[in-house]
Design an enzyme around this catalytic site. Sequence first.
Site, PDB file in Angstrom:
ATOM      1  N   PRO A 120      -5.466  -4.112  -0.277  1.00  0.00           N
ATOM      2  CA  PRO A 120      -6.385  -3.265   0.127  1.00  0.00           C
ATOM      3  C   PRO A 120      -6.504  -1.932   0.931  1.00  0.00           C
ATOM      4  CG  PRO A 120      -6.381  -5.586   1.392  1.00  0.00           C
ATOM      5  CD  PRO A 120      -5.573  -5.315   0.057  1.00  0.00           C
ATOM      6  N   TRP A 176       0.590  -1.296  -0.167  1.00  0.00           N
ATOM      7  CA  TRP A 176      -0.069  -0.039  -0.020  1.00  0.00           C
ATOM      8  C   TRP A 176       0.824   1.531  -0.184  1.00  0.00           C
ATOM      9  CZ3 TRP A 176       1.420   2.498   4.618  1.00  0.00           C
ATOM     10  CH2 TRP A 176       1.694   2.377   5.972  1.00  0.00           C
ATOM     11  N   ASN A 177       2.359   1.335   0.536  1.00  0.00           N
ATOM     12  CA  ASN A 177       3.177   2.359   0.567  1.00  0.00           C
ATOM     13  C   ASN A 177       3.317   3.469  -0.350  1.00  0.00           C
ATOM     14  OD1 ASN A 177       4.643   0.543  -0.104  1.00  0.00           O
ATOM     15  ND2 ASN A 177       6.368   1.762   1.312  1.00  0.00           N
ATOM     16  N   CYS A 215       9.633   1.401   2.390  1.00  0.00           N
ATOM     17  CA  CYS A 215      10.775   0.669   3.023  1.00  0.00           C
ATOM     18  C   CYS A 215      12.083   1.183   2.719  1.00  0.00           C
ATOM     19  CB  CYS A 215      10.818  -0.565   1.055  1.00  0.00           C
ATOM     20  SG  CYS A 215      11.298  -0.161   0.094  1.00  0.00           S
ATOM     21  N   GLU A 224      10.867  -8.297  -2.712  1.00  0.00           N
ATOM     22  CA  GLU A 224      11.517  -6.968  -2.594  1.00  0.00           C
ATOM     23  C   GLU A 224      10.989  -6.766  -0.744  1.00  0.00           C
ATOM     24  OE1 GLU A 224      13.420  -5.283  -3.645  1.00  0.00           O
ATOM     25  OE2 GLU A 224      13.084  -5.977  -5.328  1.00  0.00           O
ATOM     26  N   LEU A 225      11.542  -6.729  -0.258  1.00  0.00           N
ATOM     27  CA  LEU A 225      10.749  -7.281   0.985  1.00  0.00           C
ATOM     28  C   LEU A 225      10.876  -5.745   2.452  1.00  0.00           C
ATOM     29  CD1 LEU A 225      11.420 -10.662   1.340  1.00  0.00           C
ATOM     30  CD2 LEU A 225       9.423  -9.755   0.694  1.00  0.00           C
ATOM     31  N   LYS A 243      -2.741  -8.112  -8.268  1.00  0.00           N
ATOM     32  CA  LYS A 243      -3.320  -7.515  -7.270  1.00  0.00           C
ATOM     33  C   LYS A 243      -2.568  -6.860  -5.961  1.00  0.00           C
ATOM     34  CE  LYS A 243      -3.936  -9.697  -2.854  1.00  0.00           C
ATOM     35  NZ  LYS A 243      -3.570  -7.896  -2.720  1.00  0.00           N
TER      36      LYS A 243
HETATM   37  P1  NAD Z   1       2.081  -6.903   3.209  1.00  0.00           P
HETATM   38  O1  NAD Z   1       3.199  -7.822   3.149  1.00  0.00           O
HETATM   39  O2  NAD Z   1       0.833  -6.628   4.677  1.00  0.00           O
HETATM   40  O3  NAD Z   1       0.753  -6.418   2.230  1.00  0.00           O
HETATM   41  C1  NAD Z   1       2.245  -6.885   0.577  1.00  0.00           C
HETATM   42  C2  NAD Z   1       1.095  -7.397  -0.654  1.00  0.00           C
HETATM   43  O4  NAD Z   1       1.028  -9.194  -0.051  1.00  0.00           O
HETATM   44  C3  NAD Z   1      -0.788  -7.032  -0.010  1.00  0.00           C
HETATM   45  O5  NAD Z   1      -0.501  -7.187  -1.380  1.00  0.00           O
HETATM   46  C4  NAD Z   1      -1.340  -7.983   0.166  1.00  0.00           C
HETATM   47  O6  NAD Z   1      -2.418  -7.893   0.701  1.00  0.00           O
HETATM   48  C5  NAD Z   1      -0.818  -8.806  -0.075  1.00  0.00           C
HETATM   49  N1  NAD Z   1      -1.015 -10.392   0.545  1.00  0.00           N
HETATM   50  C6  NAD Z   1      -1.088 -10.428   2.234  1.00  0.00           C
HETATM   51  N2  NAD Z   1      -1.076 -12.266   2.535  1.00  0.00           N
HETATM   52  C7  NAD Z   1      -0.421 -12.566   1.484  1.00  0.00           C
HETATM   53  C8  NAD Z   1      -0.069 -14.215   1.127  1.00  0.00           C
HETATM   54  N3  NAD Z   1      -1.043 -14.683   2.437  1.00  0.00           N
HETATM   55  N4  NAD Z   1      -0.010 -14.212   0.288  1.00  0.00           N
HETATM   56  C9  NAD Z   1       0.297 -13.494  -0.969  1.00  0.00           C
HETATM   57  N5  NAD Z   1      -0.524 -12.115  -0.359  1.00  0.00           N
HETATM   58  C10 NAD Z   1      -0.356 -11.702   0.657  1.00  0.00           C
HETATM   59  O7  NAD Z   1       2.787  -6.081   3.349  1.00  0.00           O
HETATM   60  P2  NAD Z   1       2.346  -3.909   3.544  1.00  0.00           P
HETATM   61  O8  NAD Z   1       1.618  -3.824   4.724  1.00  0.00           O
HETATM   62  O9  NAD Z   1       1.217  -3.690   2.131  1.00  0.00           O
HETATM   63  O10 NAD Z   1       3.521  -3.298   3.092  1.00  0.00           O
HETATM   64  C11 NAD Z   1       4.820  -2.681   3.760  1.00  0.00           C
HETATM   65  C12 NAD Z   1       5.766  -3.943   3.706  1.00  0.00           C
HETATM   66  O11 NAD Z   1       6.734  -3.989   2.106  1.00  0.00           O
HETATM   67  C13 NAD Z   1       6.738  -3.095   4.176  1.00  0.00           C
HETATM   68  O12 NAD Z   1       7.034  -4.117   5.591  1.00  0.00           O
HETATM   69  C14 NAD Z   1       8.014  -2.679   3.526  1.00  0.00           C
HETATM   70  O13 NAD Z   1       9.160  -2.162   3.951  1.00  0.00           O
HETATM   71  C15 NAD Z   1       7.513  -3.551   2.340  1.00  0.00           C
HETATM   72  N6  NAD Z   1       7.818  -2.466   0.884  1.00  0.00           N
HETATM   73  C16 NAD Z   1       9.060  -3.364   0.698  1.00  0.00           C
HETATM   74  C17 NAD Z   1       9.723  -2.984  -0.460  1.00  0.00           C
HETATM   75  C18 NAD Z   1      10.706  -3.430  -1.590  1.00  0.00           C
HETATM   76  O14 NAD Z   1      10.901  -2.313  -1.753  1.00  0.00           O
HETATM   77  N7  NAD Z   1      11.785  -3.527  -1.080  1.00  0.00           N
HETATM   78  C19 NAD Z   1       8.985  -1.738  -1.505  1.00  0.00           C
HETATM   79  C20 NAD Z   1       7.627  -1.174  -0.889  1.00  0.00           C
HETATM   80  C21 NAD Z   1       7.019  -1.997   0.742  1.00  0.00           C
END
Ligand code: NAD
Length: 496
Positions: free
Chosen positions: A182, A155-156, A288, A252-253, A179
């Site tokens: 939400p 979402w960010n 991130c 990318e985490l 996807k």
């Molecule tokens: P999140 O992991 O909660 O959700 C990310 C996506 O995954 C959403 O679309 C979500 O609906 C989906 N999702 C959730 N559970 C799932 C599953 N079991 N299987 C498949 N998809 C699933 O992350 P967030 O809260 O949306 O974003 C914040 C995180 O993202 C932070 O940790 C941030 O550091 C990281 N992030 C990393 C980068 C990068 O480039 N490394 C960039 C932006 C954000």
Amino acid sequence: MTIQADQETVIVETFINGQYVKSLSQLAKENPANPTEIVGYFPVTTKEQAVEAIEAAAVAFKTWKQTSIDERIMMMRKAIEKIRAAENEIVYLLSREHGKPLYDAHGEIYVSLMWMEFACNEVTSALQEEIKTHENGKTILSYDPIGVVAAISPWNYPIALSTIKIAPALLAGNTIVLKPSPYAPLAAAKVAEIIASEFPAGVINVVHGDADVGVELTTNPHVTKIAFTGGTATAKHIIKAASETIKDMTLELGGNDAAIFLESFDVHDERAMRRIVISNFLTTGQICMIAKRVYVHRSIYDEFVEKYIEAANRWIRIGDPFDSNTTVGPVNNLKQKNVVLGLVEDAQNRGAKVIPLGQILDQKLFDQGYYLQPTLVLGCDVHDPIVVEEQFGPTVPILPFDDEEQVVHLHNESLYGLTSSVWGKEEDAISVARQLEAGTTMINTAAVQGLDVRFPFGGFKQSGIGREYGTEGIRTYTEKHVINVPKTLDLPYIPE
Ligand code: NAD
């Protein structure tokens, strides 16, 4: 597309094979600055619809992979022009559903388009077949498309982190099921639809939902690659889910990016002080690659903190995302606000000093939205949760260090290794940078201010697998296919 600044309720639908699919149930997306205001509705895509989207992408792949790179570039360039033409409308929608100020939403489109343009310019040479003739014959290396890509974004930066996947995946001849999150589904879906309008049916499909739909995308045998950006905890589920069908993955985490200020850093450099404040609080700290822990050499620590507070109080103006004076908006969602509050409270209970930063421009709005006043946290232990965990919000700990060896150790003992920054005399900073375990290290700047989409971006350790951006961010959507034509057809050591 007609989206107005603040009145219209936007409705997005599941998008399969070039068609909108009516859904039985929809969820409301609220405005984080004013949670009683509904910005729009997005569907709950069913499992059956997700399967349909994947199958449509699999069918479309059969013909899409035969198209020439020139044709794909032409379509992508038209999509870029359409996004550019709709930029203001997209920016308003993004700002309303996400909470990021307008300038920041424009910044997200700027980075998205910069990457899409780069991908168009670079793809021909990145995927150029290589033919080598050598003493033992001839070898051809080609970059073939992988197939159906499941693109899952957070979402960010919902638009940038969707287009970072869509552009190279399509240019390389793959089809996609996107996807969005939400927590920010509307603007990303709109941008995906704009792009889809320039491509054949089935090449881009959009589904909505959370883990339920995510699980279908990560287990379905027709999906051959997962491009995921999100949290490290979610990635662990995805790796397990995908293991049955062994999918290619780019992950990318999370990050816990350190900013290191050496003895040679000039605390009187106001521009640099402003840069570090921005590197901590842009997008309300929800990036991130934001600088999430700051280490300052003890010899300059006290003065640094004093100058930092001055700079932060100048730059941070918390208010309505639509107000041009606002630099920091609300947190995107209540869950994230509570995570950040919990970490700050925990630090306070451990004896840390918490200093509020910036000015609140509109107290009434502040009280009604998911706002949090940015804070500086001093006096933490190096292993306190606020230092070692990813806070992903408007707070930052600043800690002193005594020598290079110690700060390199503190940097590298993290489970994460996304980006980092070193500030001070350039040659000293580069020398420290070389010792850090991070995908990108920036010198005298940090976070998006130091991003360069021409180079690979990704993390060491639990910050991810693989790279986006750069030539590698295009090739990651291909299989490397070697065609070998050896002169010596029989091996000498195999008996007759
Ligand atoms: P999140 O992991 O909660 O959700 C990310 C996506 O995954 C959403 O679309 C979500 O609906 C989906 N999702 C959730 N559970 C799932 C599953 N079991 N299987 C498949 N998809 C699933 O992350 P967030 O809260 O949306 O974003 C914040 C995180 O993202 C932070 O940790 C941030 O550091 C990281 N992030 C990393 C980068 C990068 O480039 N490394 C960039 C932006 C954000």
